[in-house]
Design a protein around this motif. Structure first.
Motif, PDB file in Angstrom:
ATOM      1  N   GLY A   1     -29.927 -40.934 -39.091  1.00 46.16           N
ATOM      2  CA  GLY A   1     -29.025 -40.033 -39.809  1.00 46.16           C
ATOM      3  C   GLY A   1     -27.641 -40.654 -39.964  1.00 46.16           C
ATOM      4  N   HIS A   2     -26.930 -40.186 -40.989  1.00 46.33           N
ATOM      5  CA  HIS A   2     -25.550 -40.641 -41.187  1.00 46.33           C
ATOM      6  C   HIS A   2     -24.778 -39.613 -42.013  1.00 46.33           C
ATOM      7  N   PRO A   3     -23.950 -38.823 -41.342  1.00 44.25           N
ATOM      8  CA  PRO A   3     -23.126 -37.884 -42.115  1.00 44.25           C
ATOM      9  C   PRO A   3     -22.032 -38.656 -42.847  1.00 44.25           C
ATOM     10  N   MET A   4     -21.946 -38.442 -44.168  1.00 45.76           N
ATOM     11  CA  MET A   4     -20.954 -39.184 -44.964  1.00 45.76           C
ATOM     12  C   MET A   4     -19.620 -38.432 -44.957  1.00 45.76           C
ATOM     13  N   ALA A   5     -19.102 -38.270 -43.760  1.00 48.10           N
ATOM     14  CA  ALA A   5     -17.806 -37.603 -43.598  1.00 48.10           C
ATOM     15  C   ALA A   5     -17.197 -38.164 -42.343  1.00 48.10           C
ATOM     16  N   GLY A   6     -15.905 -38.238 -42.317  1.00 46.64           N
ATOM     17  CA  GLY A   6     -15.265 -38.759 -41.115  1.00 46.64           C
ATOM     18  C   GLY A   6     -13.764 -38.690 -41.268  1.00 46.64           C
ATOM     19  N   LYS A   7     -13.131 -39.393 -40.366  1.00 43.83           N
ATOM     20  CA  LYS A   7     -11.666 -39.414 -40.352  1.00 43.83           C
ATOM     21  C   LYS A   7     -11.257 -40.772 -39.822  1.00 43.83           C
ATOM     22  N   GLU A   8      -9.977 -41.072 -39.957  1.00 40.87           N
ATOM     23  CA  GLU A   8      -9.466 -42.309 -39.371  1.00 40.87           C
ATOM     24  C   GLU A   8      -9.153 -42.101 -37.890  1.00 40.87           C
ATOM     25  N   LYS A   9      -9.312 -40.870 -37.408  1.00 45.54           N
ATOM     26  CA  LYS A   9      -9.025 -40.583 -35.997  1.00 45.54           C
ATOM     27  C   LYS A   9     -10.331 -40.598 -35.224  1.00 45.54           C
ATOM     28  N   SER A  10     -10.240 -40.859 -33.910  1.00 44.81           N
ATOM     29  CA  SER A  10     -11.487 -40.857 -33.138  1.00 44.81           C
ATOM     30  C   SER A  10     -11.321 -40.000 -31.894  1.00 44.81           C
ATOM     31  N   GLY A  11     -12.439 -39.816 -31.193  1.00 39.80           N
ATOM     32  CA  GLY A  11     -12.413 -39.043 -29.949  1.00 39.80           C
ATOM     33  C   GLY A  11     -12.677 -37.568 -30.187  1.00 39.80           C
ATOM     34  N   VAL A  12     -13.048 -36.898 -29.099  1.00 42.45           N
ATOM     35  CA  VAL A  12     -13.405 -35.480 -29.186  1.00 42.45           C
ATOM     36  C   VAL A  12     -12.202 -34.644 -29.632  1.00 42.45           C
ATOM     37  N   GLU A  13     -10.988 -35.147 -29.371  1.00 40.92           N
ATOM     38  CA  GLU A  13      -9.761 -34.430 -29.760  1.00 40.92           C
ATOM     39  C   GLU A  13      -9.710 -34.232 -31.276  1.00 40.92           C
ATOM     40  N   ALA A  14     -10.346 -35.138 -32.022  1.00 38.50           N
ATOM     41  CA  ALA A  14     -10.282 -35.064 -33.493  1.00 38.50           C
ATOM     42  C   ALA A  14     -11.472 -34.288 -34.071  1.00 38.50           C
ATOM     43  N   ALA A  15     -12.383 -33.825 -33.194  1.00 37.40           N
ATOM     44  CA  ALA A  15     -13.610 -33.170 -33.685  1.00 37.40           C
ATOM     45  C   ALA A  15     -13.289 -31.840 -34.361  1.00 37.40           C
ATOM     46  N   SER A  16     -14.125 -31.481 -35.338  1.00 41.09           N
ATOM     47  CA  SER A  16     -13.917 -30.215 -36.051  1.00 41.09           C
ATOM     48  C   SER A  16     -15.264 -29.692 -36.540  1.00 41.09           C
ATOM     49  N   SER A  17     -15.439 -28.378 -36.434  1.00 38.08           N
ATOM     50  CA  SER A  17     -16.714 -27.787 -36.892  1.00 38.08           C
ATOM     51  C   SER A  17     -16.820 -27.837 -38.422  1.00 38.08           C
ATOM     52  N   ARG A  18     -15.715 -28.127 -39.120  1.00 40.10           N
ATOM     53  CA  ARG A  18     -15.737 -28.135 -40.589  1.00 40.10           C
ATOM     54  C   ARG A  18     -15.897 -29.537 -41.176  1.00 40.10           C
ATOM     55  N   LEU A  19     -16.022 -30.529 -40.296  1.00 41.07           N
ATOM     56  CA  LEU A  19     -15.971 -31.917 -40.791  1.00 41.07           C
ATOM     57  C   LEU A  19     -17.028 -32.216 -41.860  1.00 41.07           C
ATOM     58  N   PHE A  20     -18.225 -31.637 -41.685  1.00 38.28           N
ATOM     59  CA  PHE A  20     -19.332 -32.043 -42.559  1.00 38.28           C
ATOM     60  C   PHE A  20     -19.542 -31.112 -43.754  1.00 38.28           C
ATOM     61  N   GLU A  21     -18.749 -30.045 -43.794  1.00 39.58           N
ATOM     62  CA  GLU A  21     -18.934 -29.035 -44.823  1.00 39.58           C
ATOM     63  C   GLU A  21     -18.914 -29.663 -46.215  1.00 39.58           C
ATOM     64  N   ASN A  22     -19.998 -29.453 -46.970  1.00 39.77           N
ATOM     65  CA  ASN A  22     -20.117 -29.947 -48.346  1.00 39.77           C
ATOM     66  C   ASN A  22     -20.230 -31.460 -48.488  1.00 39.77           C
ATOM     67  N   ALA A  23     -20.242 -32.168 -47.360  1.00 40.54           N
ATOM     68  CA  ALA A  23     -20.415 -33.631 -47.451  1.00 40.54           C
ATOM     69  C   ALA A  23     -21.912 -33.938 -47.579  1.00 40.54           C
ATOM     70  N   PHE A  24     -22.244 -35.162 -47.984  1.00 46.04           N
ATOM     71  CA  PHE A  24     -23.641 -35.580 -47.936  1.00 46.04           C
ATOM     72  C   PHE A  24     -23.976 -36.029 -46.518  1.00 46.04           C
ATOM     73  N   TYR A  25     -25.207 -35.749 -46.108  1.00 47.98           N
ATOM     74  CA  TYR A  25     -25.681 -36.170 -44.779  1.00 47.98           C
ATOM     75  C   TYR A  25     -26.997 -36.909 -45.029  1.00 47.98           C
ATOM     76  N   VAL A  26     -26.951 -38.231 -44.824  1.00 48.67           N
ATOM     77  CA  VAL A  26     -28.131 -39.060 -45.113  1.00 48.67           C
ATOM     78  C   VAL A  26     -29.131 -38.966 -43.963  1.00 48.67           C
ATOM     79  N   LEU A  27     -30.425 -38.810 -44.312  1.00 45.62           N
ATOM     80  CA  LEU A  27     -31.492 -38.931 -43.308  1.00 45.62           C
ATOM     81  C   LEU A  27     -32.445 -40.003 -43.808  1.00 45.62           C
ATOM     82  N   THR A  28     -33.034 -40.746 -42.857  1.00 47.27           N
ATOM     83  CA  THR A  28     -33.898 -41.862 -43.265  1.00 47.27           C
ATOM     84  C   THR A  28     -35.306 -41.733 -42.667  1.00 47.27           C
ATOM     85  N   PRO A  29     -36.027 -40.654 -43.000  1.00 46.47           N
ATOM     86  CA  PRO A  29     -37.402 -40.551 -42.498  1.00 46.47           C
ATOM     87  C   PRO A  29     -38.246 -41.647 -43.152  1.00 46.47           C
ATOM     88  N   ASP A  30     -39.360 -42.042 -42.507  1.00 49.42           N
ATOM     89  CA  ASP A  30     -40.260 -42.986 -43.179  1.00 49.42           C
ATOM     90  C   ASP A  30     -41.628 -42.327 -43.362  1.00 49.42           C
TER      91      ASP A  30
END
Ligand SMILES: NC(=O)c1ccc[n+]([C@@H]2O[C@H](COP(=O)([O-])OP(=O)(O)OC[C@H]3O[C@@H](n4cnc5c(N)ncnc54)[C@H](O)[C@@H]3O)[C@@H](O)[C@H]2O)c1
Ligand SMILES: O=C(O)C(=O)C[C@]1(C(=O)O)C=C[C@@H](O)C=C1
Length: 362
Positions: free
Chosen positions: A118-147
């Motif tokens: 998996g790879h959520p196509m959303a992020g920030k230039e900040k890292s760590g749990v301090e930067a986490a947000s429940s809204r980060l992935f809203e409306n972003a694409f989230y790639v899954l790679t099943p085979d």
């Protein structure tokens, strides 16, 4: 209870934890090697439980999310492959590259459990749990790679869980993923870093470079502040793809050198027109398209002056409130106050401030 284990509760792992925590039927366990991080996850209430034991985190988990740097993903897959995991458990990751981790999982014996990259196509230039947000992935694409070997039921269960992120799921082949994401994410990060470092060198002899740096420089270089270890791992992992992209980039830059040397104004204009056309065809910035406001809900006791207390607290900390609404307020029944913010950062700041004294919900 469905158990979700998250290894590496940083920006992405922490944001996923916040999407899942508190949802009916879900319990979220965070793992870190570091006891101090475990304490931090609990203190920030990002997870329901936290542990330094891989065995404990993975035991009876229905889903395992690997949210560590790309360079550590394979090590975790190997560790999990020798543990007694719950039959049917779905292991997934969030790494920014997909070819190597899916290849590694396909070669490992993971009896009775399933790996889906998996790879959520959303992020920030900040890292760590301090930067986490429940809204980060809203409306972003989230790639899954099943085979071809991924059971439909395992994919469907993961997709259902990921509904909580409000992202749009998209299936992509892992090798193609790395080519495309190399171009639209990895190459831009290198360009931003190289550009900032070039200007930083000039700035050593004259600080006017730094002082005059305005919108254009800031717009193109935000991502140069991204985490060095996360990006070291991504670039090394996807180096074959990126080396080719950098050679093409050299050609693009050489083209500009040629046009300038030849004073080819028509050519320069054409390049800007082409770029403008492609860029205006990009989808709207997804975040915020549906939700132009970030809302939080505060349970407030029904007594005079309470709204003034809340707005004064936010104002004193320079939190910019864009709207306020009393949703319910009856005698003896706690009211609910909706606070709206234009920016996610402002909402997060308000959450931090208010949760000390009030029950706050997103
Ligand atoms: N930052 C982004 O914008 C972004 C977006 C999508 C995906 N990703 C991917 O998500 C993953 C996590 O990135 P992040 O931005 O959340 O980083 P982060 O630094 O915020 O979080 C990384 C987590 O992994 C832990 N960790 C670091 N080194 C470790 C090690 N050697 N062993 C075990 N745990 C370790 C950290 O303690 C932290 O909890 C990476 O694989 C990255 O490629 C990042
Ligand atoms: O917005 C940012 O700061 C990001 O860098 C996010 C971004 C990107 O390049 O778009 C970075 C890495 C990811 O793997 C996915 C998304």
């Amino acid at each position: 209870m469905t158990k979700v284990a998250i290894f590496g509760v940083g920006l992405i792992g922490g944001s996923l934890a916040l999407c899942f925590k508190g949802k009916p039927g879900l319990t979220v366990v965070g793992h870190s090697n570091n006891p101090k991080s475990v304490e931090k996850y609990l203190k920030r209430e990002v997870v329901d439980h936290a542990t330094t034991s891989i065995e404990e985190a993975a035991a009876e988990a229905d889903f395992i999310f690997l949210c560590v740097p790309v360079g550590n993903l394979e090590e975790y897959l190997h560790k999990l492959s020798v543990l007694p995991l719950k039959p049917g458990c779905v292991i997934t990751d969030v790494g920014s590259t997909k070819a190597s981790v899916t290849f590694c999982a396909s070669r490992l014996q993971l009896p009775g459990v399933h790996f889906i990259g998996g790879h959520p196509m959303a992020g920030k230039e900040k890292s760590g749990v301090e930067a986490a947000s429940s809204r980060l992935f809203e409306n972003a694409f989230y790639v899954l790679t099943p085979d071809a070997g991924t059971p439909k039921d395992a994919y469907d269960r993961l997709a259902e869980l990921l509904h909580h992120t409000r992202a749009h799921l998209v299936k992509v082949d892992p090798v193609l993923h790395d080519e495309i994401v190399g171009a639209i994410s990895h190459l831009p990060h290198i360009i931003a870093v190289a550009l900032v470092n070039q200007i930083a060198r000039y700035n050593e002899s004259n600080e006017l470079y730094q002082n005059l740096a305005a919108g254009g420089f800031r717009d193109i270089t935000r991502i140069a502040s991204s985490d060095p270890v996360i990006w070291r791992d991504i670039l090394i992992n996807n180096r074959e793809v990126i080396l080719k992209l950098l050679r093409d980039w050299n050609d693009e830059i050489s083209g500009f050198i040629g046009r300038l040397e030849a004073e080819d104004g028509v050519g320069i204009e054409r390049e800007f027109q082409k770029a403008n056309q492609f860029r205006s065809g990009l989808p709207e910035r997804r975040k915020g398209v549906i939700h132009s406001f970030y809302d939080i809900y505060v349970d407030v006791p029904d007594h005079p002056g309470i709204i003034a207390q809340i707005t004064t607290l936010l104002g004193s900390q320079r939190v910019n409130l864009s709207n306020i609404q009393i949703i319910e307020s009856r005698e003896d029944v706690p009211g609910v106050l909706r606070l709206s913010f234009r920016e996610e950062g402002q909402m997060d700041k308000a959450l931090e401030l208010l949760k000390k004294d009030y029950a706050v919900h997103v």
